[in-house]
Scaffold this motif. Structure first.
Motif, PDB file in Angstrom:
ATOM      1  N   ILE A  97       0.819  -1.214   0.000  1.00 44.71           N
ATOM      2  CA  ILE A  97       0.000   0.000   0.000  1.00 44.71           C
ATOM      3  C   ILE A  97       0.853   1.263   0.000  1.00 44.71           C
ATOM      4  CG2 ILE A  97      -0.247   0.334   2.495  1.00 44.71           C
ATOM      5  CD1 ILE A  97      -3.231   0.383   0.134  1.00 44.71           C
ATOM      6  N   ILE A 106      -4.223  -5.426   4.576  1.00 42.62           N
ATOM      7  CA  ILE A 106      -5.468  -4.736   4.910  1.00 42.62           C
ATOM      8  C   ILE A 106      -6.416  -5.752   5.517  1.00 42.62           C
ATOM      9  CG2 ILE A 106      -7.370  -3.325   4.033  1.00 42.62           C
ATOM     10  CD1 ILE A 106      -5.601  -2.820   1.550  1.00 42.62           C
ATOM     11  N   ALA A 145      -7.831  -3.387  -2.425  1.00 49.24           N
ATOM     12  CA  ALA A 145      -7.087  -2.153  -2.682  1.00 49.24           C
ATOM     13  C   ALA A 145      -7.021  -1.903  -4.172  1.00 49.24           C
ATOM     14  CB  ALA A 145      -5.674  -2.236  -2.106  1.00 49.24           C
ATOM     15  N   LEU A 154      -2.730   3.825  -4.098  1.00 43.35           N
ATOM     16  CA  LEU A 154      -3.719   2.801  -3.789  1.00 43.35           C
ATOM     17  C   LEU A 154      -4.707   3.279  -2.741  1.00 43.35           C
ATOM     18  CD1 LEU A 154      -1.552  -0.446  -3.709  1.00 43.35           C
ATOM     19  CD2 LEU A 154      -3.403   0.081  -5.291  1.00 43.35           C
ATOM     20  N   ASP A 155      -5.969   3.150  -3.059  1.00 49.82           N
ATOM     21  CA  ASP A 155      -7.048   3.414  -2.121  1.00 49.82           C
ATOM     22  C   ASP A 155      -7.555   2.073  -1.572  1.00 49.82           C
ATOM     23  OD1 ASP A 155      -7.055   6.270  -2.929  1.00 49.82           O
ATOM     24  OD2 ASP A 155      -7.819   5.464  -4.820  1.00 49.82           O
ATOM     25  N   ILE A 156      -8.455   2.128  -0.612  1.00 48.43           N
ATOM     26  CA  ILE A 156      -9.011   0.923   0.000  1.00 48.43           C
ATOM     27  C   ILE A 156     -10.501   0.878  -0.258  1.00 48.43           C
ATOM     28  CG2 ILE A 156      -9.500  -0.212   2.211  1.00 48.43           C
ATOM     29  CD1 ILE A 156      -6.812   0.824   3.226  1.00 48.43           C
ATOM     30  N   TRP A 169     -15.354   3.363  -0.009  1.00 49.43           N
ATOM     31  CA  TRP A 169     -13.921   3.382  -0.296  1.00 49.43           C
ATOM     32  C   TRP A 169     -13.277   4.496   0.493  1.00 49.43           C
ATOM     33  CZ3 TRP A 169     -10.960   7.024  -3.315  1.00 49.43           C
ATOM     34  CH2 TRP A 169     -11.698   8.081  -3.869  1.00 49.43           C
ATOM     35  N   ASN A 172      -6.824   7.636  -0.458  1.00 48.84           N
ATOM     36  CA  ASN A 172      -5.459   7.735   0.033  1.00 48.84           C
ATOM     37  C   ASN A 172      -4.977   9.160  -0.195  1.00 48.84           C
ATOM     38  OD1 ASN A 172      -2.624   7.686   0.255  1.00 48.84           O
ATOM     39  ND2 ASN A 172      -2.453   5.622  -0.574  1.00 48.84           N
TER      40      ASN A 172
END
Length: 618
Positions: A97, A106, A145, A154-156, A169, A172
């Motif tokens: 990440i 995660i 991700a 990278l977002d979650i 979501w 980041n």
């Protein structure tokens, strides 16, 4: 060690300029950066591609762009705790990440109401630095991700079962530790157990895919862009009882994104064929019926025939796979891996022992077991079960990744009852192995040559090369003495072949080869390399990592026959960018709809082939 340093371009791009057949004035080179095509490519060939001649005790499929020693199952797997004290631990996803070169993890924990992130400190074994991404996300279940907003980080993404019932979501926003900002996707999606991402409509944006057990829905949300990102829900199927899991893959190999899904009340595994259109039309087609309590499914080439098969788990004690027999639509043949796996909940694939066959990992909710099934090949495929844990109470999700950076895959899983996230070293390295590359045709007898490579060598390991060469591909002569450092070769011929030899004195570590380069200078009386004059040069231009897709620029000096394609780490072709005759001049080609990962771009210009790895982050 040699390591290529591509030039930085505006906009975070990397420009890779490669002469077709010429590395610099008066010299030529050939590079191999990936071996995922597997053995059986003996040559001669004018460039190394993704295959090789043969190997023994060497891993070439497990991790993209790496050669390491093969492994054998540990008699006693080594369990390592990532974190505890997170009730109803559910989703888990290993990913780098923070882009520091090692895998972070995660997690989602429903009763704890948390979406969590553990940063890998890079030690051996790694330590974990916990960050609470969100402490108010009740029912947190599946996590993933991807680069949702196209800003190249990278977002979650996470789903929530009861009582949260939503999909969201987290953007980041950078920083150390990373700052996260929750953004809604769907505020009422009852008992959502799984979530993943893909560019479903191939528009260059990352979409989100999730399931709802209570609504019987398999759905995707189209990413419409904007700031904040806008979403349009499109239902794939609203009558799939107990929709529990979904996985995106091109099942029929037609270039678009299909969906494989498990229905726990429908008691079946199906795939939804993408028939295109706007909105996309979906056709539900059966894979496995009467699969009682179906929970999870994944597409992977289990039997190495080039077609995507499907593996799945069912609460009714089954881990099974269906062989893709081909056809339109494909026909499927079921083979059970385990019919006594009580409470089969999650399934994943990866080459854990580095033998070139995809193994299967699964969790048994009622048996409290995390297992991996070693694929021994054959027809029918043989399986050996290896239990990683039998007291990991109510295990939920399982994934694979090289968490300790030693060159093989580890297993990571979550325990609902214990509230734990843990990982296992499942195998230990063999003492020695070797890989023999394809015979390379230099098209001339060089006046000199040198060998270079990039590798990681831990203490107690060794990596060396041998080469052989002659002007007769049927008689290359004896192998050279071991070459332990890059440099000039003592002998060269028109046909050359390398062999890399790996060894370790410590079964816990392996040397890792990342690329090999052969450079040569033509004889003083040799004509200019025929392909360099005819073909021109190739420019691979991609965001690094590539967020919105991959662009490939070709600058051709002469009209040429060109084929440009992208391959995933398993050697499957995922996109064709060009296939045909192109005029002289500049051509810009694009590939969209790629998921996160490392891909190999292979370009053939006439008889010359060039390869380059690139990372795609979504």
């Amino acid at each position: 060690m040699y390591e290529a340093k591509p030039a930085r371009m505006a906009g975070g791009c990397v420009l890779l300029a490669l002469m077709a057949g010429a590395a610099a004035a008066g010299t030529h080179d050939a590079t191999q950066t990936d071996w995922c095509g597997g053995p059986g490519e003996a040559g001669p060939m004018t460039t190394w591609e993704t295959g090789f001649d043969a190997c023994e005790n060497v891993s070439w499929l497990a991790l993209a762009g790496q050669v390491a020693l093969g492994s054998e199952p540990l008699a006693t797997p080594q369990q390592h705790l990532i974190a505890s004290g997170h009730p109803v631990a559910f989703g888990v996803h290993p990913v780098d990440i923070d882009r520091d070169g090692d895998l972070d993890v995660i997690g989602g924990a429903g009763e704890a109401q948390k979406v969590l992130l553990w940063y890998n400190d890079g030690q051996s074994p790694p330590g974990w630095i916990e960050q609470v991404v969100d402490a108010a996300f009740p029912g947190a279940s599946g996590v993933h991700a991807a680069d949702i907003d196209g800003d190249q980080d990278l977002d979650i993404v996470a789903a929530a079962e009861s009582p949260g019932h939503r999909v969201a979501w987290w953007r980041n926003d950078g920083g150390t530790p990373i700052v996260w900002a929750r953004q809604p996707i769907e505020e009422s999606f009852l008992v959502s157990c799984s979530v993943t991402t893909a560019d479903v409509n191939l528009d260059g944006r990352t979409d989100v895919l999730a399931t709802s057990w209570s609504l019987n829905d398999v759905a995707w949300w189209r990413n419409d862009g904007g700031d904040p990102v806008a979403w349009t829900k499109q239902t794939i199927d609203s009558n799939f009882p107990g929709a529990h899991d979904a996985y995106a893959a091109d099942i029929d190999d037609d270039g678009d994104v299909d969906i494989v899904s498990a229905g726990g009340v429908a008691n079946r595994i199906v795939w939804f064929r993408n028939d295109g259109g706007d909105p996309i039309a979906w056709q539900r087609l059966p894979i496995g019926l009467s699969f009682t309590g179906a929970r999870a499914a994944q597409a992977a080439d289990i039997d190495r025939d080039g077609r995507l098969d499907v593996v799945a788990t069912a609460f009714d004690s089954h881990v099974s796979w269906w062989r893709n027999q081909g056809g339109d639509p494909p026909a499927w043949t079921r083979q059970d891996i385990d019919s006594t796996f009580n409470g089969g909940h999650c399934v994943w694939t990866g080459d854990l022992d580095g033998d070139g066959w995809l193994d299967v990992m699964a969790t048994a909710y009622y048996d409290n077991t995390v297992s991996w099934y070693r694929n021994t090949g054959g027809d029918p495929v043989g399986w050996e079960e290896h239990e990683l844990a039998t007291d990991f109470l109510n295990p939920m999700n399982v994934r694979a990744g090289d968490l300790d950076g030693d060159g093989d895959l580890d297993v990571v899983a979550s325990s609902r009852q214990l509230g734990e996230f843990a990982w296992w070293e499942a195998a230990q390295f063999l003492a020695a192995g070797e890989l023999r590359g394809a015979i390379l045709d230099l098209q001339e007898t060089p006046s000199s040559a040198e060998l270079d490579w990039t590798a990681r060598q831990a203490a107690g390991t060794s990596l060396s090369f041998r080469v052989r060469a002659s002007d007769d591909p049927l008689d290359l002569g004896l192998w050279s003495d071991p070459i332990t450092a890059p440099g000039p070769l003592s002998a060269a011929g028109r046909y050359m072949q390398y062999q890399v030899e790996l060894a370790t004195a410590d079964a816990a570590v392996s040397p890792v080869l990342q690329d090999v380069v052969l450079r040569w200078s033509p004889s003083s009386d040799a004509p200019e390399h025929p392909h360099a004059a005819r073909e021109g040069r190739l420019l691979l231009r991609a965001a690094n990592p590539a967020a919105a897709g991959v662009s490939v620029d070709l600058e051709l000096f002469e009209p040429s026959r060109v084929h440009v394609a992208l391959f995933d780490p398993a050697g499957r072709q995922v996109a064709t960018l060009a296939d045909g005759n192109l005029a002289a001049g500049r051509h810009c080609l694009h590939a969209k709809g790629l998921g996160s990962g490392v891909f190999l771009c292979r370009a053939r210009i006439g008889r010359v082939t060039l390869c380059e790895r690139m990372a795609v982050v979504r």
